[in-house]
Design an enzyme around this catalytic site. Structure first.
Site, short mmCIF file in Angstrom:
data_model
loop_
_atom_site.label_atom_id
_atom_site.label_comp_id
_atom_site.label_asym_id
_atom_site.label_seq_id
_atom_site.Cartn_x
_atom_site.Cartn_y
_atom_site.Cartn_z
N CYS A 49 0.84 -1.22 0.00
CA CYS A 49 0.00 0.00 0.00
C CYS A 49 0.86 1.25 0.00
O CYS A 49 0.53 2.25 -0.67
CB CYS A 49 -0.90 0.03 1.23
SG CYS A 49 -2.00 -1.36 1.34
C1 BEZ Z 1 0.61 -4.82 1.81
O1 BEZ Z 1 0.04 -3.74 1.60
O2 BEZ Z 1 1.83 -4.89 1.71
C2 BEZ Z 1 -0.17 -6.06 2.14
C3 BEZ Z 1 -1.35 -5.96 2.85
C4 BEZ Z 1 -2.04 -7.13 3.16
C5 BEZ Z 1 -1.56 -8.37 2.72
C6 BEZ Z 1 -0.40 -8.43 1.97
C7 BEZ Z 1 0.30 -7.26 1.68
#
Ligand code: BEZ
Length: 219
Positions: free
Chosen positions: A46
Site C-alpha cells: 500500500c
Molecule cells: C501490503 O500492503 O503490503 C499487504 C497488505 C495485506 C496483505 C499483503 C500485503
C-alpha cells in the site's frame, strides 16, 4: 445481492476523510473520480502504491480526474502514514483525501472487501479495489486485485484515457491501445454511419472471414 460494479450508481455515502467529511456525490461533482482501496495503513505494498499515486497526481489532474483513497484505519493513523508515503515517494505530497473506515461499513457498500485477508484482530480488510466514476455518478470501470498484488498506475492512467476517448466518440480501444494510436469504430455502427461519423475516413482490416467489422480510425 451482487456487489457494486460497472454501470451501477455510486452510493451517495457520507465519508470521513483526511480532508474532512463529505458526501461522495458532492466530491464527484461533474468530474471523473478514482476511488481506490488499500488493505491497511503502514503496510508495504500500500505504501508503494500510494507513493506512486502521489507522484502521478499531476497526470491525473491533467485528465480532470480527482483521487480518493480508502483504508480502514482511522484518520490519525492515516495522517501518520501519509508522512511515510511522502518520504518514500521522495517528497511528493499526498494532496488527495483518504477515507477512514474503521467500522468496515464503506468497504461493504463499495464492494471492496477482500474475502480472504484479515487484519491482526481478525477484522475483514479491503482488497485492492478501484472504481472509476464519471460525472453522472456511475461506475465506468472497476478492477479488483488481491492484497498481495500491487496495481499498475500507468495502466490506470491508460484506462482513464481510453474511458475518456470512448465517452466522447463512438469508438472502442483495441488491445494495448495507447493515446494517439488508432481506435476501432464501434461495432454497432454500419459502414454508412461510420462514413458519416468519421468523414476523414477509416481503414478496414482484411480478415479470413471476409467480414468488415474491424475498422480503424483516428479521433
Ligand atoms: C501490503 O500492503 O503490503 C499487504 C497488505 C495485506 C496483505 C499483503 C500485503
Amino acid at each position: 445481492m451482487p456487489g457494486l460494479t460497472i454501470g451501477d450508481a455510486l452510493p451517495n455515502l457520507e465519508v470521513e476523510t483526511t480532508c474532512g467529511r463529505f458526501m461522495l456525490h458532492d466530491f464527484v461533482g461533474q468530474d471523473w473520480v478514482i476511488i481506490f482501496s488499500h488493505p491497511g495503513d503502514f503496510t508495504p505494498v500500500c505504501t508503494t502504491e500510494l507513493a506512486k499515486v502521489a507522484a502521478h497526481t499531476e497526470r491525473f489532474e491533467d485528465r480532470g480526474v480527482k483521487l480518493l483513497g480508502l483504508s480502514c484505519d482511522d484518520i490519525q493513523s492515516h495522517n501518520n502514514w501519509i508522512k511515510d508515503i511522502e518520504s518514500y515517494s521522495g517528497g511528493c505530497k499526498v494532496k488527495f483525501p483518504i477515507i477512514a473506515d474503521p467500522k468496515r461499513e464503506i468497504i461493504k457498500e463499495l464492494n471492496m472487501v477482500d474475502p480472504d485477508e484479515k487484519d491482526a484482530t481478525g477484522n475483514q480488510v479491503p482488497s485492492r479495489a478501484l472504481h472509476v466514476v464519471a460525472g453522472d455518478k456511475k461506475i465506468k470501470l472497476s478492477i479488483l486485485y488481491p492484497a498481495t498484488i500491487g496495481r499498475n498506475m500507468d495502466e490506470i492512467l491508460r484506462a482513464v484515457d481510453a474511458l475518456q476517448k470512448t465517452a466522447n466518440h463512438k469508438v472502442a480501444t483495441p488491445v494495448n491501445w495507447m493515446p494517439g494510436e488508432p481506435v476501432v469504430i464501434h461495432p454497432s455502427l454500419s459502414n454508412d454511419q461510420a462514413k458519416e461519423m468519421f468523414p476523414h475516413g477509416y481503414s478496414t482490416a482484411e480478415l479470413a472471414s471476409g467480414n468488415d467489422y474491424l475498422r480503424f480510425t483516428n479521433v
